[in-house]
Structure formats: structure tokens, C-alpha cells
Design a protein around this motif. Structure first.
Motif, PDB file in Angstrom:
ATOM      1  N   MET A  63       1.675  13.845  -4.895  1.00 45.77           N
ATOM      2  CA  MET A  63       2.677  14.066  -3.954  1.00 45.77           C
ATOM      3  C   MET A  63       3.991  13.307  -4.387  1.00 45.77           C
ATOM      4  O   MET A  63       3.861  12.367  -5.432  1.00 45.77           O
ATOM      5  CB  MET A  63       2.325  12.813  -2.770  1.00 45.77           C
ATOM      6  CG  MET A  63       2.771  13.290  -1.295  1.00 45.77           C
ATOM      7  SD  MET A  63       1.792  12.831  -0.046  1.00 45.77           S
ATOM      8  CE  MET A  63       0.152  13.519  -0.150  1.00 45.77           C
ATOM      9  N   SER A  64       5.151  13.736  -4.162  1.00 47.53           N
ATOM     10  CA  SER A  64       6.413  13.217  -4.875  1.00 47.53           C
ATOM     11  C   SER A  64       6.769  11.941  -4.410  1.00 47.53           C
ATOM     12  O   SER A  64       7.718  11.145  -4.764  1.00 47.53           O
ATOM     13  CB  SER A  64       7.532  14.120  -4.693  1.00 47.53           C
ATOM     14  OG  SER A  64       7.835  14.246  -3.305  1.00 47.53           O
ATOM     15  N   ILE A  65       6.242  11.535  -3.253  1.00 47.03           N
ATOM     16  CA  ILE A  65       6.365  10.174  -2.685  1.00 47.03           C
ATOM     17  C   ILE A  65       5.303   9.241  -2.488  1.00 47.03           C
ATOM     18  O   ILE A  65       4.448   9.400  -2.022  1.00 47.03           O
ATOM     19  CB  ILE A  65       7.391  10.273  -1.055  1.00 47.03           C
ATOM     20  CG1 ILE A  65       8.580  11.052  -1.198  1.00 47.03           C
ATOM     21  CG2 ILE A  65       7.323   9.022  -0.583  1.00 47.03           C
ATOM     22  CD1 ILE A  65       9.248  10.995  -0.234  1.00 47.03           C
ATOM     23  N   LYS A  66       5.886   7.955  -3.324  1.00 47.37           N
ATOM     24  CA  LYS A  66       4.622   6.876  -3.293  1.00 47.37           C
ATOM     25  C   LYS A  66       5.329   5.617  -2.720  1.00 47.37           C
ATOM     26  O   LYS A  66       6.477   5.240  -3.078  1.00 47.37           O
ATOM     27  CB  LYS A  66       4.322   6.797  -4.777  1.00 47.37           C
ATOM     28  CG  LYS A  66       3.320   7.911  -5.443  1.00 47.37           C
ATOM     29  CD  LYS A  66       2.907   7.233  -6.772  1.00 47.37           C
ATOM     30  CE  LYS A  66       1.854   8.424  -7.664  1.00 47.37           C
ATOM     31  NZ  LYS A  66       2.729   9.496  -8.124  1.00 47.37           N
ATOM     32  N   LEU A  67       4.089   4.973  -2.047  1.00 49.62           N
ATOM     33  CA  LEU A  67       4.588   3.771  -1.894  1.00 49.62           C
ATOM     34  C   LEU A  67       3.485   2.719  -2.296  1.00 49.62           C
ATOM     35  O   LEU A  67       2.427   2.887  -1.979  1.00 49.62           O
ATOM     36  CB  LEU A  67       4.727   3.530  -0.454  1.00 49.62           C
ATOM     37  CG  LEU A  67       4.874   2.069   0.349  1.00 49.62           C
ATOM     38  CD1 LEU A  67       6.629   1.739   0.168  1.00 49.62           C
ATOM     39  CD2 LEU A  67       4.593   1.880   1.713  1.00 49.62           C
ATOM     40  N   TYR A  68       3.930   1.758  -3.179  1.00 53.59           N
ATOM     41  CA  TYR A  68       3.089   0.746  -3.699  1.00 53.59           C
ATOM     42  C   TYR A  68       3.261  -0.423  -2.556  1.00 53.59           C
ATOM     43  O   TYR A  68       4.412  -0.968  -2.589  1.00 53.59           O
ATOM     44  CB  TYR A  68       3.601   0.516  -4.922  1.00 53.59           C
ATOM     45  CG  TYR A  68       3.437   1.505  -6.054  1.00 53.59           C
ATOM     46  CD1 TYR A  68       4.345   2.339  -6.188  1.00 53.59           C
ATOM     47  CD2 TYR A  68       2.437   1.348  -7.155  1.00 53.59           C
ATOM     48  CE1 TYR A  68       4.306   3.501  -7.055  1.00 53.59           C
ATOM     49  CE2 TYR A  68       2.212   2.216  -8.015  1.00 53.59           C
ATOM     50  CZ  TYR A  68       2.909   3.202  -7.856  1.00 53.59           C
ATOM     51  OH  TYR A  68       3.029   4.399  -8.975  1.00 53.59           O
ATOM     52  N   GLY A  69       2.158  -0.950  -2.399  1.00 53.01           N
ATOM     53  CA  GLY A  69       2.108  -1.937  -1.335  1.00 53.01           C
ATOM     54  C   GLY A  69       0.941  -2.850  -1.143  1.00 53.01           C
ATOM     55  O   GLY A  69      -0.096  -2.500  -2.046  1.00 53.01           O
ATOM     56  N   TYR A  70       0.719  -3.913  -0.245  1.00 50.45           N
ATOM     57  CA  TYR A  70      -0.354  -4.501  -0.222  1.00 50.45           C
ATOM     58  C   TYR A  70      -0.454  -4.676   1.314  1.00 50.45           C
ATOM     59  O   TYR A  70       0.526  -4.646   2.054  1.00 50.45           O
ATOM     60  CB  TYR A  70      -0.345  -6.005  -0.477  1.00 50.45           C
ATOM     61  CG  TYR A  70      -1.371  -6.965  -0.448  1.00 50.45           C
ATOM     62  CD1 TYR A  70      -2.470  -6.676  -1.139  1.00 50.45           C
ATOM     63  CD2 TYR A  70      -1.195  -8.171   0.245  1.00 50.45           C
ATOM     64  CE1 TYR A  70      -3.671  -7.509  -0.865  1.00 50.45           C
ATOM     65  CE2 TYR A  70      -2.337  -9.020   0.516  1.00 50.45           C
ATOM     66  CZ  TYR A  70      -3.458  -8.728  -0.245  1.00 50.45           C
ATOM     67  OH  TYR A  70      -4.550  -9.670  -0.039  1.00 50.45           O
TER      68      TYR A  70
END
Lengths: 217, 217
Positions: A1-8
Motif C-alpha cells: 500500500m502506498s500510504i503507511k502510518l507508523y504509530g502506537y
């Protein structure tokens, strides 16, 4: 997927970004960064190349070749990139400004002072106990909510701003989640409580909740 | 005068707003709010009607009938109201986002934790000494600058972003002023130092300096 969200899952800044992605109807891959285990994955060399501040969230849009930190910047970017969808920052000059200011009341004046890294530092610098740091976090949330509740008396409707769900609501709901964690007496904030309840009835907010993330424990 | 800025000479958020007003060439009346004397004028009933958060700055534009808090919201408002002047947030989608993110690295992740009210609260909650709180403030500035210095390596020119003075520079310069107050070793930050120097050569920055305000002591 071209959009990523790195989070917690429990980071309120990550939570804000998730709500915005959902409201804009953007498909994305959620990549958990565990802030606690092994001293914190945010300090890994791989992650700190993406985000030299060692904080979450980080947003990646490969199509536009952008790596972006800071939840408010991410949300305004999404709002401007997907203009045809629901506007999170209204178009009118003074309304835009008021929405941003309320969002910043939370993102600048409440959240940073009760952040996990700040609470840990209080223990390190001042030998604060877990109980002390919980009181510290609750103090700043209550102080901030006192001001916000007063502001809302002149403008709130179903949401923070009469017109529709905005960036301000996106910041408010995660902060209410945190207030509950730290046992802030929410009965003092009837407008904030009502707005959070109205927002949480929307699926974009429901899906973004910490407990609904794959890294929740 | 139809535009007023309520601020305090040494408040870095007020300092940001003054720089932006100068860069946009907007005439304004500066109204000092003394945060220290008599327990702080920000708590007066008159001021807290304007700003229920009891913080500075507050911006008033009588022509547009708006009272606005939060320095970043004030600056973007000025940028959008006076579009024909020098743009503080660039027009291109990804550039806008990067500028906002860097500004928020300072306004959300550094400044709030070393704020006057937070330093006073550390003394109250944890019996921290003046020396302790100075170290605390310096710690968060250095941590934030570590990340920003790394980011600047990939993009900085004469200013934070190659193209021109932006919202990011407006936030950076007051934070460098504060870093010097708290004896942060600025030799670790050659890019930040160079950019602050370049900005301070512009009259808009010079006129906005704390020591050049009528309430400076």
C-alpha cells in the motif's frame, strides 16, 4: 500500500492521525511502533531514519514521495491532498483559524506535557512516583479542559464547531480518552463530554480507537 | 489600531507572532501582559475573557471580528489574510506539510515542556530547584534540536527550507533565544545556529526580539 502510518495504539497523536485517515476515506497500512518494549522501538536505527525525533506517528505517502511527522501537519496534508472529501479544516478564513487554535490548545498546551516520555523523565529527574506522574498528567489535562470548555460555550454544536467534524474534534477525542486514563473528573466538562460522545458514534472514530488497533494489549 | 497583539516580551510564542506580523508588514498595537508580576496579569478577569486558557499571545483583528489564541494559528491566519505578501507557508502541497511539521517539532515537542508555567509547576509538585528546572528546560531543547539538526541536513539552505523564510524559521529563532537562556551548547547545532543568524539579519526578526519590546526588563 502506498500510504503507511507508523504509530502506537495508545499514543494520542497516532490516534488523531488514524481518525483523520478514516474520515478522509484513505486506505493505509498501520505499522505498529512499540514505545515500551526493549527500551522503545522508536529508537531503532531503522525507525529513527524515518523520524529523527524518535516519536510517533510517522506518515509515509510513497506516491507523493513524502515522509511526514507531526500529527497536525499530517492531518492538514491529508485534508489538502484529498480536497474533494469532507473538509477537516473549513474553507472560511476565520473559521479555519479558530479550528486550528482549538486543535493547538490540545496539541501544544495539553498533550506534550503529559506525554509518556515526559512522565518517564519526571521519574528520572525528580524521583516522581507513578502516582505523582498520574496526578501531573491529570493536572494539565484539567487545566487545558477548563479553558476549552469555556471556549466551547460560545461556539459548540453537535461538534466543537457547529458546522461539522473538524481537526478540533480529531484532537479532542483522543485527549478525552487520555483524561479518562488519568481519572480526570469529566463531569466538570459537559460540552467536551457531549462532543466526544457524538464523535465516537461515527465509524471513523470508532475504528481509530486504541483498543481497536492490532498492537493493543 | 484594528490589530492588537497581547504578549509578553520573553514568551517565545509571543515572539513568533511578532516576527510574523513584521514579515507580513502588518501594523499592530503590542499590549504587554506581564506573566510574572502580581501572580500574572494573564489571570485577570479582563484578560481571561479574551483568552480563557490564561496564556499569551492573544491576537485581535477588529475588522474581521476575530479573537485568536495559539501562535501557529495566528501566523497561518495572517498568512492567509495577507496573501499578496511574502508567503510564510509555501503553496506547494508537500512543502507546506514539511514546513508545518518542522514548526510543530518546536511548538508541540519542545516549547511546551519548558514553558514558564511548567517550570513553576515542577517546583511546586516536585520541589525542584531553580537549577533543576533550568536543566530540565535545557534537556528538552537539546533533545528536540538533535532531531531538527538531522532533518535540516537534508533540506536547509540559507533558511530552514531552501526557498525562503517560513513558519519554520519563525518558530526556530525564538527557540534558539530560549536555548541560549538555558545554556544549551549551540556548537552541537551548526545548521540551526547558521539559520538563526541569517534570520536575525532581517529587520522583521530584529524588531521582534524580546529585548526590543517595550515591556522588556
Amino acid at each position: 500500500m502506498s500510504i503507511k502510518l507508523y504509530g502506537y495504539w495508545r499514543s494520542t497523536a497516532s490516534y488523531r492521525a488514524r481518525i483523520a485517515l478514516n474520515l478522509k476515506g484513505v486506505e493505509y497500512e498501520y505499522v505498529p511502533v512499540n514505545l515500551v518494549n526493549d527500551g522503545g522501538e522508536q529508537h531503532s536505527s531503522e525507525y529513527s531514519r524515518l523520524n529523527p525525533a524518535h516519536l510517533v506517528p510517522t506518515f509515509v505517502d510513497e506516491d507523493e514521495d513524502i515522509i511526514l511527522n507531526q500529527s497536525l501537519a499530517i492531518i492538514e496534508y491529508l485534508d489538502e491532498r484529498y480536497e474533494s472529501e469532507h473538509r477537516l479544516v473549513p474553507e472560511h478564513l476565520t473559521e479555519r483559524a479558530r479550528v486550528r487554535a482549538l486543535a493547538q490548545d490540545i496539541a501544544c498546551d495539553i498533550q506534550p506535557i503529559g506525554n509518556l516520555r515526559v512522565l518517564n523523565a519526571l521519574k528520572g529527574h525528580f524521583e516522581a512516583s507513578q502516582d505523582d506522574v498520574a496526578k501531573w498528567a491529570a493536572h494539565w489535562i484539567a487545566l487545558g479542559f477548563d479553558g476549552i470548555e469555556k471556549r466551547l460555550q460560545t461556539q459548540a454544536g453537535k461538534y466543537c464547531f457547529d458546522f461539522d467534524v473538524t481537526l478540533a474534534d480529531i484532537c479532542l477525542v483522543p485527549q478525552v480518552y487520555n483524561a479518562q486514563r488519568f481519572n480526570v473528573d469529566m463531569s466538570r466538562y459537559p460540552l467536551i463530554s457531549k462532543i466526544a460522545k457524538n464523535c465516537n458514534e461515527l465509524s471513523a472514530f470508532e475504528l481509530a480507537k486504541p483498543e481497536n488497533q492490532k498492537d493493543a494489549i
